[in-house]
Design a protein around this motif. Structure first.
Motif, PDB file in Angstrom:
ATOM      1  N   SER A  14       0.798  -1.222   0.000  1.00 12.44           N
ATOM      2  CA  SER A  14       0.000   0.000   0.000  1.00 12.44           C
ATOM      3  C   SER A  14       0.832   1.274   0.000  1.00 12.44           C
ATOM      4  O   SER A  14       1.719   1.453   0.849  1.00 12.44           O
ATOM      5  CB  SER A  14      -0.912  -0.008   1.235  1.00 12.44           C
ATOM      6  OG  SER A  14      -1.520   1.247   1.417  1.00 12.44           O
ATOM      7  N   ILE A  15       0.516   2.167  -0.931  1.00 16.25           N
ATOM      8  CA  ILE A  15       1.152   3.485  -0.922  1.00 16.25           C
ATOM      9  C   ILE A  15       0.694   4.285   0.290  1.00 16.25           C
ATOM     10  O   ILE A  15       1.418   5.131   0.803  1.00 16.25           O
ATOM     11  CB  ILE A  15       0.930   4.253  -2.243  1.00 16.25           C
ATOM     12  CG1 ILE A  15      -0.553   4.480  -2.523  1.00 16.25           C
ATOM     13  CG2 ILE A  15       1.618   3.537  -3.388  1.00 16.25           C
ATOM     14  CD1 ILE A  15      -0.848   5.298  -3.781  1.00 16.25           C
ATOM     15  N   ASN A  16      -0.515   3.996   0.772  1.00 14.72           N
ATOM     16  CA  ASN A  16      -0.991   4.669   1.983  1.00 14.72           C
ATOM     17  C   ASN A  16      -0.204   4.218   3.205  1.00 14.72           C
ATOM     18  O   ASN A  16       0.018   5.004   4.125  1.00 14.72           O
ATOM     19  CB  ASN A  16      -2.497   4.451   2.145  1.00 14.72           C
ATOM     20  CG  ASN A  16      -3.264   5.363   1.232  1.00 14.72           C
ATOM     21  OD1 ASN A  16      -3.443   6.533   1.535  1.00 14.72           O
ATOM     22  ND2 ASN A  16      -3.696   4.846   0.091  1.00 14.72           N
ATOM     23  N   LYS A  17       0.248   2.978   3.222  1.00 17.41           N
ATOM     24  CA  LYS A  17       1.090   2.526   4.333  1.00 17.41           C
ATOM     25  C   LYS A  17       2.443   3.239   4.279  1.00 17.41           C
ATOM     26  O   LYS A  17       2.995   3.625   5.313  1.00 17.41           O
ATOM     27  CB  LYS A  17       1.286   1.020   4.316  1.00 17.41           C
ATOM     28  CG  LYS A  17       2.033   0.540   5.545  1.00 17.41           C
ATOM     29  CD  LYS A  17       1.866  -0.921   5.808  1.00 17.41           C
ATOM     30  CE  LYS A  17       2.412  -1.266   7.175  1.00 17.41           C
ATOM     31  NZ  LYS A  17       2.199  -2.656   7.509  1.00 17.41           N
ATOM     32  N   LYS A  18       2.974   3.437   3.076  1.00 16.47           N
ATOM     33  CA  LYS A  18       4.239   4.178   2.947  1.00 16.47           C
ATOM     34  C   LYS A  18       4.064   5.602   3.461  1.00 16.47           C
ATOM     35  O   LYS A  18       4.918   6.120   4.185  1.00 16.47           O
ATOM     36  CB  LYS A  18       4.706   4.183   1.496  1.00 16.47           C
ATOM     37  CG  LYS A  18       5.145   2.822   1.005  1.00 16.47           C
ATOM     38  CD  LYS A  18       5.505   2.837  -0.464  1.00 16.47           C
ATOM     39  CE  LYS A  18       5.865   1.441  -0.923  1.00 16.47           C
ATOM     40  NZ  LYS A  18       6.197   1.388  -2.348  1.00 16.47           N
ATOM     41  N   LEU A  19       2.951   6.229   3.085  1.00 17.83           N
ATOM     42  CA  LEU A  19       2.702   7.609   3.510  1.00 17.83           C
ATOM     43  C   LEU A  19       2.502   7.699   5.017  1.00 17.83           C
ATOM     44  O   LEU A  19       3.081   8.560   5.682  1.00 17.83           O
ATOM     45  CB  LEU A  19       1.493   8.184   2.774  1.00 17.83           C
ATOM     46  CG  LEU A  19       1.090   9.614   3.148  1.00 17.83           C
ATOM     47  CD1 LEU A  19       2.232  10.597   2.865  1.00 17.83           C
ATOM     48  CD2 LEU A  19      -0.176  10.004   2.396  1.00 17.83           C
ATOM     49  N   VAL A  20       1.699   6.821   5.585  1.00 17.17           N
ATOM     50  CA  VAL A  20       1.420   6.893   7.025  1.00 17.17           C
ATOM     51  C   VAL A  20       2.664   6.556   7.847  1.00 17.17           C
ATOM     52  O   VAL A  20       2.887   7.130   8.913  1.00 17.17           O
ATOM     53  CB  VAL A  20       0.201   6.028   7.423  1.00 17.17           C
ATOM     54  CG1 VAL A  20       0.542   4.553   7.576  1.00 17.17           C
ATOM     55  CG2 VAL A  20      -0.438   6.547   8.687  1.00 17.17           C
ATOM     56  N   THR A  21       3.499   5.671   7.345  1.00 13.21           N
ATOM     57  CA  THR A  21       4.745   5.339   8.033  1.00 13.21           C
ATOM     58  C   THR A  21       5.664   6.559   8.054  1.00 13.21           C
ATOM     59  O   THR A  21       6.239   6.897   9.108  1.00 13.21           O
ATOM     60  CB  THR A  21       5.436   4.146   7.348  1.00 13.21           C
ATOM     61  OG1 THR A  21       4.554   3.008   7.419  1.00 13.21           O
ATOM     62  CG2 THR A  21       6.766   3.807   8.015  1.00 13.21           C
ATOM     63  N   TYR A  22       5.781   7.221   6.917  1.00 12.57           N
ATOM     64  CA  TYR A  22       6.593   8.431   6.862  1.00 12.57           C
ATOM     65  C   TYR A  22       6.038   9.495   7.811  1.00 12.57           C
ATOM     66  O   TYR A  22       6.781  10.088   8.598  1.00 12.57           O
ATOM     67  CB  TYR A  22       6.657   8.966   5.428  1.00 12.57           C
ATOM     68  CG  TYR A  22       7.359  10.296   5.334  1.00 12.57           C
ATOM     69  CD1 TYR A  22       8.710  10.407   5.636  1.00 12.57           C
ATOM     70  CD2 TYR A  22       6.671  11.445   4.975  1.00 12.57           C
ATOM     71  CE1 TYR A  22       9.366  11.629   5.573  1.00 12.57           C
ATOM     72  CE2 TYR A  22       7.313  12.675   4.912  1.00 12.57           C
ATOM     73  CZ  TYR A  22       8.660  12.761   5.214  1.00 12.57           C
ATOM     74  OH  TYR A  22       9.305  13.975   5.160  1.00 12.57           O
ATOM     75  N   ALA A  23       4.741   9.715   7.740  1.00 10.22           N
ATOM     76  CA  ALA A  23       4.107  10.742   8.581  1.00 10.22           C
ATOM     77  C   ALA A  23       4.321  10.450  10.067  1.00 10.22           C
ATOM     78  O   ALA A  23       4.684  11.348  10.836  1.00 10.22           O
ATOM     79  CB  ALA A  23       2.616  10.834   8.269  1.00 10.22           C
ATOM     80  N   ALA A  24       4.115   9.216  10.475  1.00  9.71           N
ATOM     81  CA  ALA A  24       4.268   8.863  11.896  1.00  9.71           C
ATOM     82  C   ALA A  24       5.701   9.099  12.364  1.00  9.71           C
ATOM     83  O   ALA A  24       5.927   9.575  13.479  1.00  9.71           O
ATOM     84  CB  ALA A  24       3.859   7.412  12.118  1.00  9.71           C
ATOM     85  N   ASN A  25       6.651   8.806  11.513  1.00 10.55           N
ATOM     86  CA  ASN A  25       8.049   8.967  11.896  1.00 10.55           C
ATOM     87  C   ASN A  25       8.499  10.423  11.927  1.00 10.55           C
ATOM     88  O   ASN A  25       9.599  10.710  12.401  1.00 10.55           O
ATOM     89  CB  ASN A  25       8.951   8.122  11.001  1.00 10.55           C
ATOM     90  CG  ASN A  25       8.873   6.656  11.396  1.00 10.55           C
ATOM     91  OD1 ASN A  25       9.192   6.304  12.527  1.00 10.55           O
ATOM     92  ND2 ASN A  25       8.421   5.819  10.486  1.00 10.55           N
ATOM     93  N   LEU A  26       7.655  11.341  11.468  1.00 15.13           N
ATOM     94  CA  LEU A  26       7.944  12.764  11.599  1.00 15.13           C
ATOM     95  C   LEU A  26       7.711  13.263  13.028  1.00 15.13           C
ATOM     96  O   LEU A  26       8.242  14.300  13.421  1.00 15.13           O
ATOM     97  CB  LEU A  26       7.078  13.585  10.637  1.00 15.13           C
ATOM     98  CG  LEU A  26       7.388  13.458   9.151  1.00 15.13           C
ATOM     99  CD1 LEU A  26       6.338  14.217   8.332  1.00 15.13           C
ATOM    100  CD2 LEU A  26       8.789  13.962   8.832  1.00 15.13           C
ATOM    101  N   ALA A  27       6.900  12.531  13.777  1.00 20.83           N
ATOM    102  CA  ALA A  27       6.591  12.931  15.155  1.00 20.83           C
ATOM    103  C   ALA A  27       7.826  12.734  16.028  1.00 20.83           C
ATOM    104  O   ALA A  27       8.419  11.648  16.045  1.00 20.83           O
ATOM    105  CB  ALA A  27       5.423  12.119  15.693  1.00 20.83           C
ATOM    106  N   GLU A  28       8.202  13.778  16.724  1.00 22.79           N
ATOM    107  CA  GLU A  28       9.383  13.710  17.575  1.00 22.79           C
ATOM    108  C   GLU A  28       9.020  13.179  18.958  1.00 22.79           C
ATOM    109  O   GLU A  28       7.943  13.451  19.480  1.00 22.79           O
ATOM    110  CB  GLU A  28      10.012  15.097  17.687  1.00 22.79           C
ATOM    111  CG  GLU A  28      10.536  15.607  16.352  1.00 22.79           C
ATOM    112  CD  GLU A  28      11.158  16.976  16.437  1.00 22.79           C
ATOM    113  OE1 GLU A  28      11.426  17.459  17.555  1.00 22.79           O
ATOM    114  OE2 GLU A  28      11.382  17.565  15.360  1.00 22.79           O
ATOM    115  N   ASN A  29       9.937  12.420  19.527  1.00 26.75           N
ATOM    116  CA  ASN A  29       9.771  11.877  20.883  1.00 26.75           C
ATOM    117  C   ASN A  29       8.473  11.092  21.049  1.00 26.75           C
ATOM    118  O   ASN A  29       7.805  11.205  22.069  1.00 26.75           O
ATOM    119  CB  ASN A  29       9.849  13.002  21.923  1.00 26.75           C
ATOM    120  CG  ASN A  29      11.150  13.762  21.839  1.00 26.75           C
ATOM    121  OD1 ASN A  29      12.213  13.152  21.725  1.00 26.75           O
ATOM    122  ND2 ASN A  29      11.073  15.071  21.866  1.00 26.75           N
ATOM    123  N   ALA A  30       8.142  10.314  20.043  1.00 22.26           N
ATOM    124  CA  ALA A  30       6.908   9.533  20.096  1.00 22.26           C
ATOM    125  C   ALA A  30       7.220   8.044  19.992  1.00 22.26           C
ATOM    126  O   ALA A  30       8.168   7.637  19.324  1.00 22.26           O
ATOM    127  CB  ALA A  30       5.969   9.943  18.969  1.00 22.26           C
TER     128      ALA A  30
END
Length: 173
Positions: A14-30
C-alpha cells in the motif's frame, strides 16, 4: 506520546502505508505503533453474523489499540470514491463495541492515490464523519499523484510544499 498509525488498506504494498509510516516517523519523541489492518480481518459484518459470533476478538483488539494510543494517524486508500471494504468492515465491527470508535483521540487523516485526485473523496468523507465517531481531527492532507510526490527509495515526500504541510500538521499532535 504513543501514536497508532495505519493505512486503511489491505494491500500489502500500500502506498498509503508508505505515507502513514513516513508521517508517523515525523513525530518527535513519540512511541510509534504501525499496524496492518490485515491482522484484524473478520467475516463481512452483518447483524446475523453478530448474533452468531458476538464481538470478534479482532474488533476488540483493534478498539483496545486505539484506546492505548494518545494520537492516531490514518492514511485512507480510496476504492470507488470511498473506504476500502477491508477498512469499512473493521470499522463496522469495531463500532458495535462502541460507536465512539476513535475515543476522542487526536487524529491526523491522510489519503493518497497514484492519480491526481489524491483520494480526496474518501478524505472528505473521513473528515466529515469522524467527529460522529469521537475523532478529534487536528489536520488532514491529500497527496495527489503519489509516485510523482513521494520518493519510494528514501521513503519520504519529495514535494516540498506537501512535506512542509504534513510536518506542520504532525507538529500539532
Amino acid at each position: 506520546m504513543k501514536i497508532l498509525a495505519f493505512a486503511a488498506s489491505s494491500n500489502k504494498n500500500s502506498i498509503n502505508k508508505k505515507l502513514v509510516t513516513y508521517a508517523a516517523n515525523l513525530a518527535e519523541n513519540a512511541e510509534i505503533d504501525i499496524i496492518d489492518i490485515n491482522d484484524y480481518e473478520m467475516p463481512i459484518f452483518s447483524e446475523d453474523r453478530e448474533k452468531e459470533l458476538g464481538q470478534p476478538q479482532q474488533a476488540k483488539d483493534f478498539y483496545q489499540k486505539i484506546g492505548e494510543a494518545d494520537a492516531i494517524i490514518i492514511s485512507y486508500a480510496e476504492h470507488n470514491g470511498t473506504y476500502t471494504a477491508a477498512y469499512k468492515n473493521l470499522f463496522d465491527w469495531t463500532s458495535r463495541i462502541n460507536q465512539k470508535v476513535y475515543q476522542n483521540k487526536a487524529m491526523v487523516i491522510l489519503a493518497t492515490t497514484p492519480g491526481p485526485g489524491g483520494a480526496s473523496s474518501v478524505l472528505n468523507t473521513a473528515v466529515t464523519s469522524g467527529p460522529y465517531f469521537a475523532a478529534n481531527i487536528i489536520g488532514s492532507l491529500s497527496v495527489p499523484s503519489f509516485y510523482d510526490n513521494f520518493d519510494s527509495e528514501t521513503g519520504k515526500l519529495s514535494n516540498q510544499a506537501l512535506n512542509d504541510e504534513l510536518k506542520a500538521i504532525i507538529n500539532k499532535l
